[in-house]
Design a protein around this motif. Structure first.
Motif, PDB file in Angstrom:
ATOM      1  N   SER A 125      -0.671   0.356  -1.346  1.00  0.00           N
ATOM      2  CA  SER A 125      -2.035   0.662  -0.794  1.00  0.00           C
ATOM      3  C   SER A 125      -3.128  -0.235  -1.203  1.00  0.00           C
ATOM      4  O   SER A 125      -4.080  -0.241  -0.346  1.00  0.00           O
ATOM      5  N   LEU A 126      -3.119  -0.659  -2.420  1.00  0.00           N
ATOM      6  CA  LEU A 126      -4.257  -1.562  -2.565  1.00  0.00           C
ATOM      7  C   LEU A 126      -4.223  -2.689  -1.772  1.00  0.00           C
ATOM      8  O   LEU A 126      -5.247  -3.259  -1.487  1.00  0.00           O
ATOM      9  N   GLU A 157      -5.613  -2.157   1.230  1.00  0.00           N
ATOM     10  CA  GLU A 157      -7.192  -2.010   1.119  1.00  0.00           C
ATOM     11  C   GLU A 157      -7.947  -3.391   0.899  1.00  0.00           C
ATOM     12  O   GLU A 157      -9.084  -3.236   0.643  1.00  0.00           O
ATOM     13  N   HIS A 158      -7.258  -4.366   0.818  1.00  0.00           N
ATOM     14  CA  HIS A 158      -7.627  -5.828   0.636  1.00  0.00           C
ATOM     15  C   HIS A 158      -8.107  -5.896  -0.843  1.00  0.00           C
ATOM     16  O   HIS A 158      -9.165  -6.408  -1.272  1.00  0.00           O
ATOM     17  N   LYS A 159      -7.480  -4.927  -1.824  1.00  0.00           N
ATOM     18  CA  LYS A 159      -7.801  -5.003  -3.307  1.00  0.00           C
ATOM     19  C   LYS A 159      -6.373  -5.565  -4.028  1.00  0.00           C
ATOM     20  O   LYS A 159      -5.450  -5.586  -3.298  1.00  0.00           O
TER      21      LYS A 159
END
Length: 130
Positions: free
Chosen positions: A8-9, A12-14
Motif C-alpha cells: 500500500s505504501l 502511494e509512492h511512499k
C-alpha cells in the motif's frame, strides 16, 4: 510492517521498510513458508473448465499450445505454436482459450480474502499455463 502495508505504501509512492516482493516459485500448500518470508502466494488463474493438458514425449502442452518440459523443478518452454508464424491472419483461426470462462475464477475471491485476513497484500495476476 505487514506485506499489505508495504505494498500500500509503495502504491502511494511512499517508502516502506523494504521493497515489496512476490515469489511465484512456491505453491499454496507450503503455507508455513509464507509466514517466514512474509509474502502471499501467487494465485493462479485457473484453466478453462474443459481443458485437459496433454503430454507427448515428456512435453506438457497447456491451453495456448505452448509445450514445456520439466527441467529440475521447473517447466521450461520448448515449443511455441506461433514461433514461426509470419502472417497475422493465422491469429484469426488460432484456438484461443475463453478468458470469460467463469470456471477460471472459482474460489479465487475466497482465497484472496483469506490471505488479506492474514495481513498479506494479494494481487491476482493472470498466467496462461503454469
Amino acid at each position: 510492517m505487514t506485506s499489505r502495508e508495504r505494498v500500500s505504501l509503495a502504491l502511494e509512492h511512499k517508502e516502506p521498510d523494504r521493497v515489496p516482493t512476490f515469489y511465484r516459485g512456491i505453491s499454496p500448500p507450503a503455507d508455513w513458508i509464507f509466514e517466514i518470508i512474509d509474502i502471499a502466494p501467487y494465485i493462479y488463474f485457473k484453466p478453462q473448465k474443459n481443458f485437459k493438458p496433454r503430454e507427448q514425449n515428456g512435453i506438457i502442452f497447456e491451453e495456448l499450445g505452448i509445450g514445456r518440459k520439466k527441467v529440475g523443478p521447473h517447466l521450461e518452454m520448448v515449443y511455441h505454436p506461433l514461433a514461426d508464424f509470419d502472417d497475422p491472419k493465422i491469429l484469426d483461426d488460432y484456438p484461443w482459450p475463453d478468458p470469460f470462462d467463469k470456471a477460471r475464477v472459482v474460489g479465487m475471491r475466497e482465497e484472496v480474502i483469506e490471505w488479506q485476513e492474514r495481513g498479506k497484500m494479494t494481487a491476482v495476476m493472470t498466467s496462461w499455463g503454469e
